[in-house]
Design an enzyme around this catalytic site. Sequence first.
Site, PDB file in Angstrom:
ATOM      1  CB  CYS A  84      -0.924   0.115   1.139  1.00 16.86           C
ATOM      2  SG  CYS A  84      -0.058  -0.100   2.939  1.00 16.86           S
ATOM      3  CG  HIS A 159      -4.338   1.196   4.279  1.00 19.31           C
ATOM      4  ND1 HIS A 159      -3.629   0.359   3.460  1.00 19.31           N
ATOM      5  CD2 HIS A 159      -5.230   1.846   3.730  1.00 19.31           C
ATOM      6  CE1 HIS A 159      -4.200   0.660   2.017  1.00 19.31           C
ATOM      7  NE2 HIS A 159      -5.362   1.494   2.344  1.00 19.31           N
TER       8      HIS A 159
END
Length: 310
Positions: A84, A159
Amino acid sequence: MPYAVGVFTFLLNNLGVQDVQFEELLTLEPDSLASLYPVYGVIFLFKYPTDTPYTSTDKPLDGTFDHDASERLWFAAQTIQNACGTQALLSVLMNRDEVDVGGPLREFREFTMALPQEFRGEALSNSELIRDVHNSFAKSSPFVDETQRTGGETEDAFHFIAYTPIDGTLYELDGLQPAPISHGACATDDFPTKVMEVLQRRIARYDLSEIRFNLMAMVRDRRIAAREIGDAEMLAREEQKRRDWQFENALRRHNFVGFAGAVLKGVVDMKLKEGGEGAYQKWVEDAKAKTRQRLESRKKGSGEDIEMEG
């Protein structure tokens, strides 16, 4: 993650991007971001929520889904784990026409713009250049723990997502969401104020005790500004920063198991020479006691650290 700016900057360089770097932001004050102009976007790291649904097909927690936007801007669905950060970096990079991304990434963008966003994600995972560069910055993991966790214990997940102004709109680009998220009108000069307001609302959804956030700005290479204004001290600082990043990146990738083993063997030999097996066992037990004391101190929230003595 103070090392992240160095990792991301050299990741850009290895992808062939010219005159771009990352800077870590330690405050949510708009002026701290505005002082780095030109700014191409920001990347935000946060704890991934596991107790509530993260994605929704109807409406995001903040802003609105712009399902038509992916036809005119580069947005890819995230199809692989643990990438990510690289995807957030590309989400800013691929939408900045003023940045020289280099021939390979330019060709990749032109090819994938004709694809639906889910296929863009697949193309990203299949890109040999992007995969090789991403993997070259992976931490060395000499040990693999194949044991099962018990008691329902889980590790926290984190994330990366991107924010950048595109065609007068502030977009949040998160490959786990079904579409780009619009946060309203945003001129380039208004970006620092607008994006900090969005980030403050996002952080406010967490408990006050949660402090594990990281914010990085993608900006023009700061050495260019130093040369333009003739600031020799600034240029020297920026050059030193890159040397430090190179060293940290090398340490990150290095396997220190052999070194640690040699140090431990040397210490054990020294203790045995000092007083035999008894001295060695006493040293081990003292170290265990101090470690337990340190852990108890942290649990009580005293913040004190126990000095480990040889």
